[in-house]
Design a protein around this motif. Structure first.
Motif, PDB file in Angstrom:
ATOM      1  N   MET A   1       0.850  -1.180   0.000  1.00 40.58           N
ATOM      2  CA  MET A   1       0.000   0.000   0.000  1.00 40.58           C
ATOM      3  C   MET A   1       0.885   1.227   0.000  1.00 40.58           C
ATOM      4  O   MET A   1       2.044   1.184   0.415  1.00 40.58           O
ATOM      5  CB  MET A   1      -0.909   0.022   1.230  1.00 40.58           C
ATOM      6  N   GLY A   2       0.336   2.335  -0.500  1.00 39.20           N
ATOM      7  CA  GLY A   2       1.080   3.580  -0.477  1.00 39.20           C
ATOM      8  C   GLY A   2       2.372   3.552  -1.263  1.00 39.20           C
ATOM      9  O   GLY A   2       3.277   4.336  -1.000  1.00 39.20           O
ATOM     10  N   GLY A   3       2.481   2.622  -2.223  1.00 45.17           N
ATOM     11  CA  GLY A   3       3.700   2.538  -3.024  1.00 45.17           C
ATOM     12  C   GLY A   3       4.793   1.685  -2.409  1.00 45.17           C
ATOM     13  O   GLY A   3       5.885   1.569  -2.980  1.00 45.17           O
ATOM     14  N   MET A   4       4.521   1.055  -1.265  1.00 45.41           N
ATOM     15  CA  MET A   4       5.546   0.246  -0.599  1.00 45.41           C
ATOM     16  C   MET A   4       5.895  -0.980  -1.432  1.00 45.41           C
ATOM     17  O   MET A   4       5.023  -1.652  -1.967  1.00 45.41           O
ATOM     18  CB  MET A   4       5.043  -0.189   0.784  1.00 45.41           C
ATOM     19  N   GLY A   5       7.178  -1.256  -1.540  1.00 41.70           N
ATOM     20  CA  GLY A   5       7.644  -2.478  -2.174  1.00 41.70           C
ATOM     21  C   GLY A   5       7.595  -2.482  -3.686  1.00 41.70           C
ATOM     22  O   GLY A   5       7.680  -3.552  -4.304  1.00 41.70           O
ATOM     23  N   ILE A   6       7.472  -1.311  -4.315  1.00 44.80           N
ATOM     24  CA  ILE A   6       7.410  -1.231  -5.780  1.00 44.80           C
ATOM     25  C   ILE A   6       8.818  -1.006  -6.337  1.00 44.80           C
ATOM     26  O   ILE A   6       9.552  -0.138  -5.860  1.00 44.80           O
ATOM     27  CB  ILE A   6       6.463  -0.102  -6.227  1.00 44.80           C
ATOM     28  N   PHE A   7       9.164  -1.795  -7.340  1.00 47.09           N
ATOM     29  CA  PHE A   7      10.489  -1.695  -7.961  1.00 47.09           C
ATOM     30  C   PHE A   7      10.346  -1.555  -9.471  1.00 47.09           C
ATOM     31  O   PHE A   7       9.471  -2.184 -10.070  1.00 47.09           O
ATOM     32  CB  PHE A   7      11.323  -2.949  -7.671  1.00 47.09           C
ATOM     33  N   ARG A   8      11.242  -0.781 -10.051  1.00 47.07           N
ATOM     34  CA  ARG A   8      11.346  -0.707 -11.511  1.00 47.07           C
ATOM     35  C   ARG A   8      12.634  -1.383 -11.941  1.00 47.07           C
ATOM     36  O   ARG A   8      13.695  -1.146 -11.358  1.00 47.07           O
ATOM     37  CB  ARG A   8      11.342   0.749 -11.987  1.00 47.07           C
ATOM     38  N   VAL A   9      12.557  -2.232 -12.975  1.00 47.74           N
ATOM     39  CA  VAL A   9      13.742  -2.862 -13.547  1.00 47.74           C
ATOM     40  C   VAL A   9      13.779  -2.521 -15.029  1.00 47.74           C
ATOM     41  O   VAL A   9      12.851  -2.845 -15.774  1.00 47.74           O
ATOM     42  CB  VAL A   9      13.733  -4.393 -13.348  1.00 47.74           C
ATOM     43  N   ARG A  10      14.848  -1.885 -15.440  1.00 51.74           N
ATOM     44  CA  ARG A  10      14.982  -1.434 -16.834  1.00 51.74           C
ATOM     45  C   ARG A  10      15.586  -2.531 -17.701  1.00 51.74           C
ATOM     46  O   ARG A  10      15.743  -3.667 -17.280  1.00 51.74           O
ATOM     47  CB  ARG A  10      15.829  -0.165 -16.881  1.00 51.74           C
ATOM     48  N   GLU A  11      15.943  -2.156 -18.912  1.00 50.89           N
ATOM     49  CA  GLU A  11      16.389  -3.137 -19.909  1.00 50.89           C
ATOM     50  C   GLU A  11      17.619  -3.908 -19.460  1.00 50.89           C
ATOM     51  O   GLU A  11      17.790  -5.084 -19.803  1.00 50.89           O
ATOM     52  CB  GLU A  11      16.673  -2.424 -21.238  1.00 50.89           C
ATOM     53  N   ASP A  12      18.498  -3.253 -18.667  1.00 50.10           N
ATOM     54  CA  ASP A  12      19.726  -3.947 -18.254  1.00 50.10           C
ATOM     55  C   ASP A  12      19.470  -5.044 -17.227  1.00 50.10           C
ATOM     56  O   ASP A  12      20.361  -5.842 -16.913  1.00 50.10           O
ATOM     57  CB  ASP A  12      20.745  -2.942 -17.709  1.00 50.10           C
ATOM     58  N   GLY A  13      18.265  -5.102 -16.679  1.00 47.06           N
ATOM     59  CA  GLY A  13      17.925  -6.161 -15.722  1.00 47.06           C
ATOM     60  C   GLY A  13      18.655  -6.076 -14.404  1.00 47.06           C
ATOM     61  O   GLY A  13      18.681  -7.047 -13.634  1.00 47.06           O
ATOM     62  N   LEU A  14      19.219  -4.911 -14.086  1.00 40.84           N
ATOM     63  CA  LEU A  14      20.023  -4.759 -12.879  1.00 40.84           C
ATOM     64  C   LEU A  14      19.198  -5.095 -11.626  1.00 40.84           C
ATOM     65  O   LEU A  14      18.104  -4.565 -11.427  1.00 40.84           O
ATOM     66  CB  LEU A  14      20.547  -3.316 -12.790  1.00 40.84           C
ATOM     67  N   ASN A  15      19.729  -5.995 -10.823  1.00 41.21           N
ATOM     68  CA  ASN A  15      19.131  -6.410  -9.547  1.00 41.21           C
ATOM     69  C   ASN A  15      17.812  -7.171  -9.692  1.00 41.21           C
ATOM     70  O   ASN A  15      17.094  -7.362  -8.701  1.00 41.21           O
ATOM     71  CB  ASN A  15      18.901  -5.198  -8.622  1.00 41.21           C
ATOM     72  N   LEU A  16      17.489  -7.643 -10.898  1.00 42.06           N
ATOM     73  CA  LEU A  16      16.221  -8.336 -11.073  1.00 42.06           C
ATOM     74  C   LEU A  16      16.124  -9.559 -10.157  1.00 42.06           C
ATOM     75  O   LEU A  16      15.095  -9.780  -9.508  1.00 42.06           O
ATOM     76  CB  LEU A  16      16.032  -8.758 -12.535  1.00 42.06           C
ATOM     77  N   GLY A  17      17.181 -10.350 -10.103  1.00 38.81           N
ATOM     78  CA  GLY A  17      17.147 -11.549  -9.271  1.00 38.81           C
ATOM     79  C   GLY A  17      16.922 -11.226  -7.808  1.00 38.81           C
ATOM     80  O   GLY A  17      16.111 -11.871  -7.131  1.00 38.81           O
ATOM     81  N   SER A  18      17.613 -10.224  -7.306  1.00 40.52           N
ATOM     82  CA  SER A  18      17.473  -9.839  -5.906  1.00 40.52           C
ATOM     83  C   SER A  18      16.060  -9.323  -5.614  1.00 40.52           C
ATOM     84  O   SER A  18      15.476  -9.628  -4.561  1.00 40.52           O
ATOM     85  CB  SER A  18      18.503  -8.763  -5.555  1.00 40.52           C
ATOM     86  N   ILE A  19      15.506  -8.558  -6.554  1.00 35.32           N
ATOM     87  CA  ILE A  19      14.159  -8.012  -6.368  1.00 35.32           C
ATOM     88  C   ILE A  19      13.123  -9.138  -6.362  1.00 35.32           C
ATOM     89  O   ILE A  19      12.205  -9.155  -5.540  1.00 35.32           O
ATOM     90  CB  ILE A  19      13.850  -6.973  -7.454  1.00 35.32           C
TER      91      ILE A  19
END
Length: 323
Positions: free
Chosen positions: A174-192
């Motif tokens: 809620m309130g935007g908590m826990g939202i992540f953006r992952v761009r084309e480079d996929g940086l940190n995708l696995g961790s997210i």
């Protein structure tokens, strides 16, 4: 004719009166002569042989309302706690803020039992349960962006590979908590993915990133099946991807676009028929992203910026529903 309204809400002393939508509802209802009672979710109870009741207090507004950015703490006077059967008041307004956790879920069952006993609950208990705010959009795929719901990491990676720029979010945020953006480079995708799906034990949502977020995440209020003519565009600030006001977004009221109205007019009657008197649709660009039913907000921001009195319209709709 005066009605007795019971608000099930968070602690009154924590209200940010300068922007709280429940406070705006109470103020408008009191101005029309309706009696106000308040309790918290934890105050609901049922005992065999009796009816669902709440330990509630009658409240009287003092007229101290605060100004934008400044809430007040003496905005109400409260009477002594009293046991009140929910079926004995004219309306129960469920205004407990998210998250929709186990205790909220149990509360909807108590509220549904109260409905069987004759209580009028807004929004209806079953409708609250049946419309989880992230997942409710799946019923309306024609209005949403490419979306994936899964707990499988391989699914998420495949979705990212296809769309290249994505948003990942927990289903209970809620309130935007826990939202992540992952761009084309996929940086940190696995961790997210590991953070959100807890190594495969929790379901998450992934959506194609909508660049129109820079113009705001629009909150469209729908009351009694009809849209308020203005949305509140919550515009991200300071490099944020989240427009939520709780995450620092700036709220700008603006007239509904043709697409906004198309979405609201398609969903409004459907949701109202299910017992959802008040709904908050979130729209980015031309795409529906969430359907908020637990405690939709933005009444005061829209009214302050446009002069269109949202609380007045809501109490109109409530009175019509009770007539």
């Amino acid at each position: 004719m005066s009605k007795k309204l019971l608000f099930v809400a968070d602690p009154l002393d924590g209200f940010k009166t300068y922007k709280d939508s429940t406070f705006a509802m109470m103020r408008e209802a009191a101005a029309r002569g309706h009696a106000l009672l308040a309790c918290e979710q934890r105050d609901l109870r049922w005992l065999r042989g009796g009816r669902v009741s709440a330990t509630a207090r009658e409240i009287v507004l003092t007229g101290h309302t605060g100004r934008p950015g400044h809430d007040v703490h003496d905005w109400y006077r409260a009477g002594e706690p009293q046991a009140v059967a929910l079926a004995d008041v004219d309306a129960v307004l469920m205004r407990k803020d998210p998250p929709f956790d186990s205790e909220y879920f149990y509360a909807t069952h108590l509220l549904e039992q109260a409905e069987r006993e004759g209580a009028r609950v807004f929004n209806r208990a079953r409708a609250l349960r049946d419309h989880p705010e992230k997942l409710a959009i799946l019923e309306f795929p024609e209005f949403i962006s490419p979306t994936l719901v899964t707990r499988d990491a391989a699914d998420v990676r495949a979705f990212h590979a296809e769309h290249r720029d994505v948003i990942l979010k927990p289903l209970d945020g809620m309130g935007g908590m826990g939202i992540f953006r992952v761009r084309e480079d996929g940086l940190n995708l696995g961790s997210i993915i590991e953070t959100l799906n807890r190594f495969g034990s929790s379901t998450l949502m992934v959506q194609r990133f909508l660049p129109e977020i820079d113009k705001g995440d629009k909150r469209i209020l729908v009351i009694g099946g009809e849209p308020v003519p203005y949305s509140l565009a919550r515009i991200p600030q300071g490099g944020e991807v989240r427009g939520n006001l709780a995450a620092g977004g700036r709220g700008v009221a603006q007239p509904l676009t043709r697409r906004d109205r198309e979405i609201a007019e398609a969903l409004g009657p459907v949701l109202a028929a299910r017992g959802l008197l008040l709904v908050g649709l979130d729209v980015i660009g031309d795409c529906l992203t969430e359907i908020n039913v637990t405690s939709p907000t933005c009444f005061q921001e829209i009214t302050q910026q446009t002069g269109w009195d949202v609380a007045h319209r809501f109490i109109d709709a409530l009175e019509q529903a009770l007539a």
